[in-house]
Design a protein around this motif. Structure first.
Motif: not given
Length: 180
Positions: A112-116, A137-143, A145-160
């Motif tokens: 999660r820290a290494g991808v950015p 920034l673009l990968l983080w912004v969806p967090a 907008l989403r109800a679960d506050r997951r960024s695209l990086i979080d989705l890829a890594v499997g973190v909530v």
């Protein structure tokens, strides 16, 4: 099955990201000084003493990029606190969980820290550092907008992200309420 996750508020998430970026920038300045200081002395030692003002000096661009990547490689364990989550998450009382509610573990925290940092490193080596920052920034912004506050990086890594902050549900004492 782990405990249910409670998503952080936008405020908690934004402050966590801001704190993490701030700490990373400050740590990056320190690491740059520690890595760059010996490089300056090596550059001075390699400069021809007979050089005049028209002689180009300085480390080659490839060496400067290698030093930049070295700085990011040192920042990586600092940013994720050796796999225990970011500084912003610690300050804002956020925990990293898996989709089923279990603690995410060190590998996911490192990822999660290494991808950015990797995106910024690749974009900078390719000569477009602004594109790397914009992509992160673009990968983080969806967090936001989403109800679960997951960024695209979080989705890829499997973190909530999960907040452990005490909910602010207190009501004011009747004597403290002003009438009229």
């Amino acid at each position: 099955m782990g405990e249910p996750t409670l998503p952080p508020s936008r405020r908690e998430l934004t402050l966590s990201a801001a704190i993490t970026v701030g700490v990373t920038v400050i740590a990056g300045c320190v690491v740059t000084f520690l890595v760059g200081f010996p490089a300056i002395w090596i550059d001075i030692a390699m400069t021809d003493p007979a050089a005049d003002a028209s002689t180009p000096t300085g480390l080659p661009e490839s060496a400067a990029l290698a030093l930049f990547v070295a700085v990011l490689l040192v920042l990586w364990p600092v940013t994720c606190r050796l796999g225990r989550g970011t500084f912003g998450d610690a300050v804002m009382e956020l925990k990293e969980r898996t989709v089923d509610g279990r603690p995410a573990g060190r590998r996911r925290s490192w990822a999660r820290a290494g991808v950015p940092l990797a995106l910024i490193a690749v974009a900078t080596v390719l000569g477009h550092p602004g594109v790397g920052a914009a992509l992160v920034l673009l990968l983080w912004v969806p967090a936001l907008l989403r109800a679960d506050r997951r960024s695209l990086i979080d989705l890829a890594v499997g973190v909530v992200p999960h907040t452990t902050a005490t909910p602010k549900t207190a009501t004011p004492h009747p004597w403290s309420v002003r009438e009229g």
